[in-house]
Motif scaffolding. Structure first.
Motif, PDB file in Angstrom:
ATOM      1  N   ASN A  21     -85.977  -9.476   2.319  1.00 16.24           N
ATOM      2  CA  ASN A  21     -86.791 -10.686   2.315  1.00 16.24           C
ATOM      3  C   ASN A  21     -87.445 -10.816   3.682  1.00 16.24           C
ATOM      4  O   ASN A  21     -86.795 -11.121   4.662  1.00 16.24           O
ATOM      5  CB  ASN A  21     -85.910 -11.904   2.010  1.00 16.24           C
ATOM      6  CG  ASN A  21     -86.716 -13.174   1.857  1.00 16.24           C
ATOM      7  OD1 ASN A  21     -87.904 -13.138   1.587  1.00 16.24           O
ATOM      8  ND2 ASN A  21     -86.056 -14.309   2.029  1.00 16.24           N
ATOM      9  N   CYS A  22     -88.768 -10.555   3.750  1.00 18.13           N
ATOM     10  CA  CYS A  22     -89.497 -10.612   5.018  1.00 18.13           C
ATOM     11  C   CYS A  22     -90.252 -11.931   5.129  1.00 18.13           C
ATOM     12  O   CYS A  22     -90.725 -12.466   4.132  1.00 18.13           O
ATOM     13  CB  CYS A  22     -90.488  -9.461   5.115  1.00 18.13           C
ATOM     14  SG  CYS A  22     -89.719  -7.850   5.131  1.00 18.13           S
ATOM     15  N   CYS A  23     -90.377 -12.418   6.346  1.00 21.77           N
ATOM     16  CA  CYS A  23     -91.145 -13.647   6.581  1.00 21.77           C
ATOM     17  C   CYS A  23     -92.638 -13.374   6.599  1.00 21.77           C
ATOM     18  O   CYS A  23     -93.437 -14.286   6.403  1.00 21.77           O
ATOM     19  CB  CYS A  23     -90.713 -14.283   7.895  1.00 21.77           C
ATOM     20  SG  CYS A  23     -89.025 -14.901   7.840  1.00 21.77           S
ATOM     21  N   THR A  24     -93.026 -12.138   6.869  1.00 23.37           N
ATOM     22  CA  THR A  24     -94.440 -11.780   6.906  1.00 23.37           C
ATOM     23  C   THR A  24     -94.695 -10.634   5.942  1.00 23.37           C
ATOM     24  O   THR A  24     -93.797  -9.856   5.625  1.00 23.37           O
ATOM     25  CB  THR A  24     -94.871 -11.350   8.325  1.00 23.37           C
ATOM     26  OG1 THR A  24     -94.069 -10.250   8.733  1.00 23.37           O
ATOM     27  CG2 THR A  24     -94.719 -12.491   9.308  1.00 23.37           C
TER      28      THR A  24
ATOM     29  N   TYR B 296     -89.702 -15.229   0.751  1.00 29.39           N
ATOM     30  CA  TYR B 296     -91.069 -15.166   1.244  1.00 29.39           C
ATOM     31  C   TYR B 296     -91.765 -13.943   0.648  1.00 29.39           C
ATOM     32  O   TYR B 296     -92.478 -14.035  -0.328  1.00 29.39           O
ATOM     33  CB  TYR B 296     -91.091 -15.109   2.768  1.00 29.39           C
ATOM     34  CG  TYR B 296     -90.530 -16.359   3.410  1.00 29.39           C
ATOM     35  CD1 TYR B 296     -91.287 -17.518   3.478  1.00 29.39           C
ATOM     36  CD2 TYR B 296     -89.238 -16.379   3.920  1.00 29.39           C
ATOM     37  CE1 TYR B 296     -90.777 -18.675   4.049  1.00 29.39           C
ATOM     38  CE2 TYR B 296     -88.722 -17.530   4.498  1.00 29.39           C
ATOM     39  CZ  TYR B 296     -89.495 -18.670   4.560  1.00 29.39           C
ATOM     40  OH  TYR B 296     -88.980 -19.794   5.125  1.00 29.39           O
ATOM     41  N   TYR B 297     -91.558 -12.803   1.246  1.00 28.23           N
ATOM     42  CA  TYR B 297     -92.091 -11.542   0.743  1.00 28.23           C
ATOM     43  C   TYR B 297     -90.900 -10.648   0.458  1.00 28.23           C
ATOM     44  O   TYR B 297     -90.277 -10.109   1.362  1.00 28.23           O
ATOM     45  CB  TYR B 297     -93.025 -10.892   1.766  1.00 28.23           C
ATOM     46  CG  TYR B 297     -94.238 -11.732   2.059  1.00 28.23           C
ATOM     47  CD1 TYR B 297     -95.323 -11.729   1.192  1.00 28.23           C
ATOM     48  CD2 TYR B 297     -94.297 -12.540   3.186  1.00 28.23           C
ATOM     49  CE1 TYR B 297     -96.439 -12.508   1.439  1.00 28.23           C
ATOM     50  CE2 TYR B 297     -95.409 -13.313   3.441  1.00 28.23           C
ATOM     51  CZ  TYR B 297     -96.475 -13.297   2.568  1.00 28.23           C
ATOM     52  OH  TYR B 297     -97.569 -14.066   2.818  1.00 28.23           O
ATOM     53  N   LEU B 298     -90.566 -10.539  -0.800  1.00 34.27           N
ATOM     54  CA  LEU B 298     -89.378  -9.817  -1.224  1.00 34.27           C
ATOM     55  C   LEU B 298     -89.771  -8.396  -1.609  1.00 34.27           C
ATOM     56  O   LEU B 298     -90.647  -8.192  -2.437  1.00 34.27           O
ATOM     57  CB  LEU B 298     -88.734 -10.538  -2.409  1.00 34.27           C
ATOM     58  CG  LEU B 298     -87.341 -10.119  -2.821  1.00 34.27           C
ATOM     59  CD1 LEU B 298     -86.351 -10.310  -1.689  1.00 34.27           C
ATOM     60  CD2 LEU B 298     -86.904 -10.910  -4.036  1.00 34.27           C
ATOM     61  N   TYR B 299     -89.132  -7.410  -0.971  1.00 35.74           N
ATOM     62  CA  TYR B 299     -89.426  -6.008  -1.225  1.00 35.74           C
ATOM     63  C   TYR B 299     -88.184  -5.307  -1.753  1.00 35.74           C
ATOM     64  O   TYR B 299     -87.071  -5.583  -1.304  1.00 35.74           O
ATOM     65  CB  TYR B 299     -89.905  -5.307   0.050  1.00 35.74           C
ATOM     66  CG  TYR B 299     -91.216  -5.855   0.534  1.00 35.74           C
ATOM     67  CD1 TYR B 299     -92.411  -5.364   0.035  1.00 35.74           C
ATOM     68  CD2 TYR B 299     -91.253  -6.882   1.458  1.00 35.74           C
ATOM     69  CE1 TYR B 299     -93.623  -5.876   0.457  1.00 35.74           C
ATOM     70  CE2 TYR B 299     -92.458  -7.401   1.883  1.00 35.74           C
ATOM     71  CZ  TYR B 299     -93.636  -6.901   1.386  1.00 35.74           C
ATOM     72  OH  TYR B 299     -94.834  -7.417   1.798  1.00 35.74           O
TER      73      TYR B 299
END
Length: 91
Positions: free
Chosen positions: A40-43, A69-72
């Motif tokens: 889970n990245c904030c950007t 936020y930005y889930l990879y």
């Protein structure tokens, strides 16, 4: 008729051997297990690898009910995961 299965670790990370007894014949099966995990990245990050993909098609529950936020999603062979563990944890 009974079928028995026994699992065995190997020298290679993520590779297992399964020994199966099928109709009085002992059969060895090689099993390759990948490591699948989510970050889970904030950007937003630039995707430069086929090992990483956005996880926007489905929802995941984040630990401690944190906001996603930005889930990879990463699909890596176990040996690659161990080689790049520090870099992955930095992400």
């Amino acid at each position: 008729m009974t079928n028995n299965i026994t699992y065995e670790l190997t020298d290679q990370l993520g590779i297992f051997k399964a020994w199966c007894l099928l109709e009085h014949e002992l059969v060895q099966i090689k099993i390759k297990v990948s490591r699948i995990f989510h970050v889970n990245c904030c950007t937003l990050i630039e995707l430069n690898s086929n090992q990483t993909q956005p996880s926007a098609n489905y929802k995941r529950i984040i630990h401690n009910c944190s906001q996603a936020y930005y889930l990879y999603e990463y699909h890596l062979a176990e040996n690659i995961f161990h080689d790049y563990y520090t870099d992955i944890m930095t992400d």
